[in-house]
Scaffold this motif. Structure first.
Motif, PDB file in Angstrom:
ATOM      1  N   ASP A  40       0.418  -1.474   0.201  1.00 22.51           N
ATOM      2  CA  ASP A  40       0.332   0.095  -0.137  1.00 22.51           C
ATOM      3  C   ASP A  40       0.755   1.365   0.243  1.00 22.51           C
ATOM      4  O   ASP A  40       0.383   2.263   0.572  1.00 22.51           O
ATOM      5  N   ARG A  42       1.980   4.954  -1.167  1.00 26.74           N
ATOM      6  CA  ARG A  42       2.561   5.019  -2.491  1.00 26.74           C
ATOM      7  C   ARG A  42       4.124   6.156  -2.730  1.00 26.74           C
ATOM      8  O   ARG A  42       4.657   5.741  -1.424  1.00 26.74           O
ATOM      9  N   HIS A 242       0.016  -0.581   5.470  1.00 28.76           N
ATOM     10  CA  HIS A 242      -0.945  -1.353   5.021  1.00 28.76           C
ATOM     11  C   HIS A 242      -1.767  -1.045   6.813  1.00 28.76           C
ATOM     12  O   HIS A 242      -1.250  -1.028   7.461  1.00 28.76           O
ATOM     13  N   TYR A 313      -0.352   6.610   8.805  1.00 28.96           N
ATOM     14  CA  TYR A 313       0.426   5.899   7.396  1.00 28.96           C
ATOM     15  C   TYR A 313       1.811   6.258   7.535  1.00 28.96           C
ATOM     16  O   TYR A 313       2.503   5.543   7.318  1.00 28.96           O
ATOM     17  N   TRP A 350      -2.619   4.738  -2.396  1.00 28.62           N
ATOM     18  CA  TRP A 350      -3.602   4.734  -1.595  1.00 28.62           C
ATOM     19  C   TRP A 350      -4.183   5.923  -1.279  1.00 28.62           C
ATOM     20  O   TRP A 350      -3.204   7.100  -0.859  1.00 28.62           O
ATOM     21  N   LYS A 351      -5.274   6.277  -1.363  1.00 28.16           N
ATOM     22  CA  LYS A 351      -5.975   7.219  -0.850  1.00 28.16           C
ATOM     23  C   LYS A 351      -5.710   7.762   0.353  1.00 28.16           C
ATOM     24  O   LYS A 351      -6.666   6.881   1.325  1.00 28.16           O
ATOM     25  N   TRP A 358     -10.259   6.744   1.827  1.00 26.53           N
ATOM     26  CA  TRP A 358      -8.848   6.791   2.254  1.00 26.53           C
ATOM     27  C   TRP A 358      -9.457   4.608   1.727  1.00 26.53           C
ATOM     28  O   TRP A 358     -10.371   3.945   1.578  1.00 26.53           O
ATOM     29  N   GLY A 359      -7.910   4.475   0.877  1.00 26.05           N
ATOM     30  CA  GLY A 359      -7.746   2.992   1.051  1.00 26.05           C
ATOM     31  C   GLY A 359      -7.801   3.003  -0.943  1.00 26.05           C
ATOM     32  O   GLY A 359      -6.980   4.232  -1.316  1.00 26.05           O
ATOM     33  N   LYS A 360      -7.200   2.411  -1.437  1.00 30.66           N
ATOM     34  CA  LYS A 360      -7.062   1.750  -2.919  1.00 30.66           C
ATOM     35  C   LYS A 360      -8.363   1.803  -3.814  1.00 30.66           C
ATOM     36  O   LYS A 360      -9.386   1.778  -3.698  1.00 30.66           O
ATOM     37  N   ASP A 367      -3.936   6.327  -7.109  1.00 24.77           N
ATOM     38  CA  ASP A 367      -3.547   4.815  -6.635  1.00 24.77           C
ATOM     39  C   ASP A 367      -3.134   3.878  -7.391  1.00 24.77           C
ATOM     40  O   ASP A 367      -2.994   2.832  -6.881  1.00 24.77           O
TER      41      ASP A 367
END
Length: 522
Positions: A40, A42, A242, A313, A350-351, A358-360, A367
């Motif tokens: 995850d 970025r 992650h 993160y 990953w946002k 929030w996430g991919k 992403d």
């Protein structure tokens, strides 16, 4: 007493001994491969001009190697992305389109990157997440799925390294919730352990979290492999950053949440199709987030939770950075660094509040764009960067060429070795990605496949209805076009602008022609 050998036998023995020594030395001259995945991740690294990230060790690695500034994942979710890059094939060839698809069941005879290296004299070892979580693909490795001894409990064999906490009360609660979930459905993602808080900052030594313990095991394994005659290919997959964002407190202390800027593009792209965003079901599994809505609804994350999530993160990224630094220092201590290829990459972005999410799991570049850094023996242009377009599917043929072994003829990526030698040369004209939007997570409850093409100037996406059984697209349901120069955060879909109709038509044709038409002229 007579001599054991006659003269002619001694000559033959000497000849074969010399040949044997030459063969062994020839094997030893092949570089080792340290293949580092960061889940995850970025491009949240200093070397990628992220002004928040504190990542001195990875930045130092970049200073001794090559940094690729325009690398794209083929799918912005773990299993499909990793299946693609580990086989050298694109998603429509692997037919791995979402988390539940398993390439080994679809095509049992698939030859993966470590399998290919093993066939060429390498000893292959796996620690952590290289394929998807508890699917280590044992066939691929001489030593598959090595784990720290304290995590080899029977009930944890299908549990992911990302799911462990320090707090005793959290662990008790997590076990109770898992038991309840398995009664409802016995086969679950992460074996039902993916419940608990979305973050933790225990004041403990690095080795008490899974990634730290795994790094110590990797160091011990490297020491053992240093005495081996064969070169090694080690796949080392870090689980952070992650979810959940669990990292030692000292890495949280590197940052002040108030100083971390919120997302520059907090809204879903204007004029976006209704099925472009994922539902954020991944975050919804964690304590306190069961009530979050779909990004394409009226839902908004409050600022306090947003800052804590971003803080977690970045703390997790700095934790992994420290572990990478410890690993590289160990390579130098045992004399392996100079003859080892080190490649570090993220499987997708990953946002962090980007696009109200929030996430991919989208086709947006937040992403799709990932870090990729490589350092290898006798490398030219150390410390250089390239802004030419590359893809994760390029890693398989590139590592083969660097190691001096045969590149399989069926590769759907391109070796980027010429680009390392000349970082400013003209390269690929586009990168190709896609995403399968399943009914249970799309805003309208329907199924789609989105195909993406990134050029240096534009990002263009086409969405189609999709038949997962036949793997074929149906009706065109939406288009997205973003100006990568003037709108890098992809805030406005301009596919409907009449003055850009020729651009849209050209990109649509280029998308349909596919990756072969975008290859560099070598």
């Amino acid at each position: 007493m007579k001599n054991k050998y006659n003269y002619s036998q001694l000559i033959l023995l000497t000849f074969f001994t010399i040949c044997s020594c030459y063969a062994q030395n020839n094997i030893k001259t092949k570089p080792n491969i340290l293949f580092i995945s960061v889940d995850d991740l970025r491009p949240a690294l200093g070397v990628y001009d992220d002004t928040v990230a504190i990542t001195p060790n990875i930045d130092r690695l970049a200073g001794e190697g090559m940094t690729f500034r325009q690398t794209f994942s083929q799918v912005a979710v773990c299993a499909p992305s990793r299946a693609s890059l580990m086989t050298g094939l694109r998603p429509d060839s692997t037919r791995v389109w979402h988390l539940g698809d398993k390439f080994r069941e679809i095509y049992p005879s698939t030859v993966t990157m470590p399998q290919h290296f093993a066939k060429n004299g390498y000893h292959t070892v796996n620690l952590g997440k290289i394929f998807h979580n508890y699917m280590p693909d044992s066939i691929s490795w001489n030593e598959p799925d090595l784990r720290p001894s304290q995590y080899l409990q029977k009930d944890w064999l299908k549990r992911d390294g990302e799911t462990f906490y320090i707090d005793a009360e959290v662990n008790k609660s997590q076990a109770v919730k898992r038991d309840s979930l398995l009664k409802l459905k016995p086969v679950r993602y992460a074996d039902g352990w993916n419940t608990g808080p979305a973050w933790e900052a225990a004041d403990v030594h690095d080795t008490l979290y899974y990634d730290g313990a795994q790094t110590e095991l990797a160091k011990r394994t490297l020491t053992r492999l240093a005495n081996s005659e064969a070169p090694f290919y080690m796949g080392l997959g870090f689980f952070r950053p992650h979810l959940p964002f669990t990292a030692p407190k000292k890495y949280w202390d590197l940052y002040d949440a108030k100083d971390i800027p919120l997302a520059a593009n907090p809204n879903v792209a204007k004029n976006a199709p209704g099925h472009t965003m994922n539902s954020m079901y991944e975050l919804r599994h964690y304590d306190g987030f069961n009530d979050i809505g779909h990004p394409q609804s009226d839902f908004k994350m409050n600022e306090e939770r947003s800052r804590t999530l971003k803080h977690g993160y970045y703390a997790s990224v700095s934790y992994v950075d420290a572990l990478v630094g410890s690993l590289i220092a160990h390579l130098k201590e045992i004399g392996l660094y100079d003859n080892t290829v080190i490649i570090l990459w993220g499987d997708h972005g990953w946002k962090l509040g980007d696009h109200n999410s929030w996430g991919k799991m989208t086709n947006y570049n937040i992403d799709l764009q990932v870090p990729m850094i490589i350092r290898y023996p006798n490398q030219e242009n150390r410390g250089a960067q390239t802004f030419e377009i590359t893809e994760l599917v390029d890693m398989f043929p590139s590592l083969c060429e660097i190691a001096g072994i045969e590149v399989p003829s069926y590769m759907q990526g391109t070796s980027f070795l010429p680009l390392i030698k000349d970082p400013k040369r003209s390269w690929k004209s586009a990168a190709f990605s896609q995403f399968h939007r399943r009914p249970k997570v799309s805003a309208d409850g329907n199924r789609y496949m989105g195909y993406s093409i990134n050029t240096k100037e534009y990002h263009y996406i086409e969405w189609y209805t999709w038949d997962p059984k036949t793997g074929t697209k149906g009706e065109l349901t939406g288009k997205e076009l973003f100006d990568r120069i003037n709108d890098p955060h992809e805030t406005v879909n301009i596919a409907g602008n009449k003055e850009l109709s020729e651009v849209t038509i050209t990109l649509s044709k280029q998308l349909k022609k596919g990756w072969k038409q975008a290859l560099p002229h070598l």
